[in-house]
Design a protein around this motif. Structure first.
Motif, PDB file in Angstrom:
ATOM      1  N   ALA A  82       0.844  -1.229  -0.055  1.00  9.36           N
ATOM      2  CA  ALA A  82      -0.121   0.011  -0.013  1.00  9.36           C
ATOM      3  C   ALA A  82       0.790   1.197  -0.010  1.00  9.36           C
ATOM      4  N   LYS A  83       2.230   1.172   0.508  1.00 10.88           N
ATOM      5  CA  LYS A  83       3.078   2.348   0.299  1.00 10.88           C
ATOM      6  C   LYS A  83       3.565   2.236  -0.993  1.00 10.88           C
ATOM      7  N   SER A  84       4.009   3.565  -1.584  1.00 15.13           N
ATOM      8  CA  SER A  84       4.530   3.707  -2.871  1.00 15.13           C
ATOM      9  C   SER A  84       5.728   4.491  -2.725  1.00 15.13           C
ATOM     10  N   THR A  85       6.345   4.811  -1.650  1.00 17.92           N
ATOM     11  CA  THR A  85       7.752   5.544  -1.585  1.00 17.92           C
ATOM     12  C   THR A  85       8.783   4.877  -2.342  1.00 17.92           C
ATOM     13  N   GLU A  86       9.690   5.462  -2.887  1.00 15.76           N
ATOM     14  CA  GLU A  86      10.997   4.731  -3.395  1.00 15.76           C
ATOM     15  C   GLU A  86      11.587   3.737  -2.620  1.00 15.76           C
ATOM     16  N   LEU A  87      11.614   4.097  -1.214  1.00 12.21           N
ATOM     17  CA  LEU A  87      12.317   3.358  -0.216  1.00 12.21           C
ATOM     18  C   LEU A  87      11.629   2.139   0.073  1.00 12.21           C
ATOM     19  N   ASP A  88      10.535   1.909   0.098  1.00 16.52           N
ATOM     20  CA  ASP A  88       9.648   0.747   0.320  1.00 16.52           C
ATOM     21  C   ASP A  88       9.985  -0.241  -0.868  1.00 16.52           C
ATOM     22  N   ARG A  89       9.888   0.451  -2.083  1.00 18.70           N
ATOM     23  CA  ARG A  89      10.264  -0.391  -3.411  1.00 18.70           C
ATOM     24  C   ARG A  89      11.510  -1.022  -3.490  1.00 18.70           C
ATOM     25  N   VAL A  90      12.477  -0.401  -3.108  1.00 20.51           N
ATOM     26  CA  VAL A  90      14.125  -0.551  -3.043  1.00 20.51           C
ATOM     27  C   VAL A  90      14.105  -1.584  -2.008  1.00 20.51           C
ATOM     28  N   LEU A  91      13.670  -1.581  -0.816  1.00 21.13           N
ATOM     29  CA  LEU A  91      13.688  -2.332   0.308  1.00 21.13           C
ATOM     30  C   LEU A  91      13.116  -3.648  -0.046  1.00 21.13           C
ATOM     31  N   GLY A  92      12.098  -3.817  -0.846  1.00 21.65           N
ATOM     32  CA  GLY A  92      11.347  -5.037  -1.436  1.00 21.65           C
ATOM     33  C   GLY A  92      12.365  -5.501  -2.265  1.00 21.65           C
ATOM     34  N   LEU A  93      12.856  -4.854  -3.199  1.00 20.84           N
ATOM     35  CA  LEU A  93      13.732  -5.481  -4.126  1.00 20.84           C
ATOM     36  C   LEU A  93      15.244  -5.923  -3.427  1.00 20.84           C
ATOM     37  N   GLU A  94      15.689  -5.387  -2.721  1.00 22.37           N
ATOM     38  CA  GLU A  94      16.861  -5.638  -1.931  1.00 22.37           C
ATOM     39  C   GLU A  94      16.662  -7.139  -1.050  1.00 22.37           C
ATOM     40  N   MET A  95      15.448  -7.028  -0.414  1.00 21.82           N
ATOM     41  CA  MET A  95      14.993  -8.324   0.090  1.00 21.82           C
ATOM     42  C   MET A  95      15.008  -9.492  -0.660  1.00 21.82           C
ATOM     43  N   GLY A  96      15.036  -9.136  -2.116  1.00 23.19           N
ATOM     44  CA  GLY A  96      14.844 -10.346  -3.116  1.00 23.19           C
ATOM     45  C   GLY A  96      13.728 -10.442  -3.849  1.00 23.19           C
ATOM     46  N   ALA A  97      12.626  -9.585  -3.652  1.00 21.17           N
ATOM     47  CA  ALA A  97      11.262  -9.479  -4.472  1.00 21.17           C
ATOM     48  C   ALA A  97      11.900  -9.029  -6.012  1.00 21.17           C
ATOM     49  N   ASP A  98      11.046  -9.980  -6.829  1.00 22.48           N
ATOM     50  CA  ASP A  98      11.411 -10.064  -8.200  1.00 22.48           C
ATOM     51  C   ASP A  98      10.509  -8.812  -8.967  1.00 22.48           C
ATOM     52  N   ASP A  99       9.392  -8.369  -8.346  1.00 22.32           N
ATOM     53  CA  ASP A  99       8.622  -7.431  -8.963  1.00 22.32           C
ATOM     54  C   ASP A  99       7.544  -6.845  -7.769  1.00 22.32           C
ATOM     55  N   TYR A 100       6.755  -5.726  -8.179  1.00 24.42           N
ATOM     56  CA  TYR A 100       6.080  -5.109  -6.965  1.00 24.42           C
ATOM     57  C   TYR A 100       4.910  -4.446  -7.575  1.00 24.42           C
ATOM     58  N   LEU A 101       3.848  -4.419  -6.780  1.00 28.00           N
ATOM     59  CA  LEU A 101       2.611  -3.704  -7.230  1.00 28.00           C
ATOM     60  C   LEU A 101       1.991  -2.960  -6.130  1.00 28.00           C
ATOM     61  N   THR A 102       1.702  -1.932  -6.562  1.00 26.32           N
ATOM     62  CA  THR A 102       1.374  -0.863  -5.308  1.00 26.32           C
ATOM     63  C   THR A 102      -0.248  -0.830  -5.514  1.00 26.32           C
ATOM     64  N   LYS A 103      -0.944  -1.043  -4.306  1.00 26.25           N
ATOM     65  CA  LYS A 103      -2.231  -0.980  -4.190  1.00 26.25           C
ATOM     66  C   LYS A 103      -2.896   0.466  -4.471  1.00 26.25           C
ATOM     67  N   PRO A 104      -3.789   0.822  -5.023  1.00 30.80           N
ATOM     68  CA  PRO A 104      -4.825  -0.125  -5.678  1.00 30.80           C
ATOM     69  C   PRO A 104      -4.163  -0.419  -6.976  1.00 30.80           C
ATOM     70  N   PHE A 105      -4.439  -1.731  -7.385  1.00 33.72           N
ATOM     71  CA  PHE A 105      -3.781  -2.187  -8.698  1.00 33.72           C
ATOM     72  C   PHE A 105      -5.048  -2.661  -9.526  1.00 33.72           C
ATOM     73  N   SER A 106      -5.006  -2.760 -10.785  1.00 28.98           N
ATOM     74  CA  SER A 106      -6.127  -3.261 -11.729  1.00 28.98           C
ATOM     75  C   SER A 106      -5.962  -4.897 -11.752  1.00 28.98           C
ATOM     76  N   VAL A 107      -6.625  -5.501 -11.990  1.00 30.28           N
ATOM     77  CA  VAL A 107      -6.737  -6.870 -12.185  1.00 30.28           C
ATOM     78  C   VAL A 107      -5.892  -7.344 -13.789  1.00 30.28           C
ATOM     79  N   ALA A 108      -6.099  -6.505 -14.617  1.00 32.81           N
ATOM     80  CA  ALA A 108      -5.224  -6.735 -15.892  1.00 32.81           C
ATOM     81  C   ALA A 108      -3.909  -6.666 -15.748  1.00 32.81           C
ATOM     82  N   GLU A 109      -3.509  -5.751 -14.575  1.00 28.83           N
ATOM     83  CA  GLU A 109      -2.088  -5.475 -14.500  1.00 28.83           C
ATOM     84  C   GLU A 109      -1.477  -6.501 -13.437  1.00 28.83           C
ATOM     85  N   LEU A 110      -2.206  -7.067 -12.599  1.00 35.13           N
ATOM     86  CA  LEU A 110      -1.761  -8.126 -11.812  1.00 35.13           C
ATOM     87  C   LEU A 110      -1.678  -9.214 -12.618  1.00 35.13           C
ATOM     88  N   ALA A 111      -2.565  -9.588 -13.586  1.00 33.94           N
ATOM     89  CA  ALA A 111      -2.310 -10.735 -14.614  1.00 33.94           C
ATOM     90  C   ALA A 111      -1.055 -10.512 -15.472  1.00 33.94           C
TER      91      ALA A 111
END
Length: 233
Positions: A82-111
């Motif tokens: 639900a957070k959209s700051t660059e820090l949150d995205r970078v932390l997720g990637l550095e912990m090993g996430a391959d991609d991320y979606l910020t809420k709210p997101f569309s069903v088409a984008e999730l697919a």
């Protein structure tokens, strides 16, 4: 073979939406509302993709992602936040996430993100060499066994995460060649997270802390200033 997607999401509405979309894609969905129990289910095996919320009861998403990445093998992680700051995205990637979606997101984008992650996994699998064809790399006290995915420094085994091993093995197979951060993201992570090349720095620092006698003056993974990194030639 039907793919199984583990969804770790505590919001019932979002969790059900993601579950339905996964099912519509012809995949089996496992929905768990807690981080700790979700991690337990992952460790049971048989999971092909993890869709992981950042804020969870029991254990937060970053901690879950870190534990997944320290496990043997490779399973892609799509982080929801639900957070959209660059820090949150970078932390997720550095912990090993391959991609991320910020809420709210569309069903088409999730697919689209789910399909893209599986395309990348399939592409990596198709170009991966047979383990039996890979030979150990031994250089200056460092021994890398690609078949058993084990690393030794001066005959002492070093515990690496799956991503750290893949990064080291990529360097070792191309000794002396200089790679930019973007090239390493594409080769090791499977695709380029534009704007997040510094996640490579974090992984290299962790790798150096584990394999170098003096991480500040590395022998194996060397910095080429203004360009990137290379493995000692």
């Amino acid at each position: 073979m039907t793919r199984t997607v583990l969804i770790i999401e505590d919001n019932p509405g979002i969790g059900e939406l993601v579950r339905m979309q996964v099912a519509d894609l012809g995949m089996q969905a496992v929905l768990i509302p807690r981080g700790d129990t979700g991690l337990d289910r992952f460790r049971e095996g048989g999971i092909d993709l993890v869709i992981l919320d950042l804020m969870l009861p029991g254990m937060d998403g970053l901690s879950v992602c870190r534990e997944i990445r320290s496990s043997p093998g490779y399973v892609p992680v799509l982080m929801l936040t639900a957070k959209s700051t660059e820090l949150d995205r970078v932390l997720g990637l550095e912990m090993g996430a391959d991609d991320y979606l910020t809420k709210p997101f569309s069903v088409a984008e999730l697919a689209a993100r789910i399909k893209a992650l599986f395309r990348r996994v399939d592409a990596l699998d198709s170009r991966a060499p047979e383990p039996a064809q890979e030979e150990e790399v031994v250089v200056d006290g460092l021994r890398i066994d690609p078949v058993r995915r084990r690393v030794f420094v001066d005959d002492q085994e070093v515990e690496l995460t799956a991503r750290e091993f893949e990064l080291l093995w990529h360097f070792a197979r191309h000794r002396g060649r200089v790679f930019s951060r973007a090239q390493l993201l594409d080769a090791v992570w499977g695709y380029n997270h534009e704007g997040y090349e510094h996640t490579v720095n974090t992984h290299i620092n962790r790798l150096r802390n584990k394999i170098e006698a003096d991480p500040a003056n590395p022998r194996f993974v060397q910095t080429v200033w203004g360009v990137g990194y290379r493995f000692m030639d």
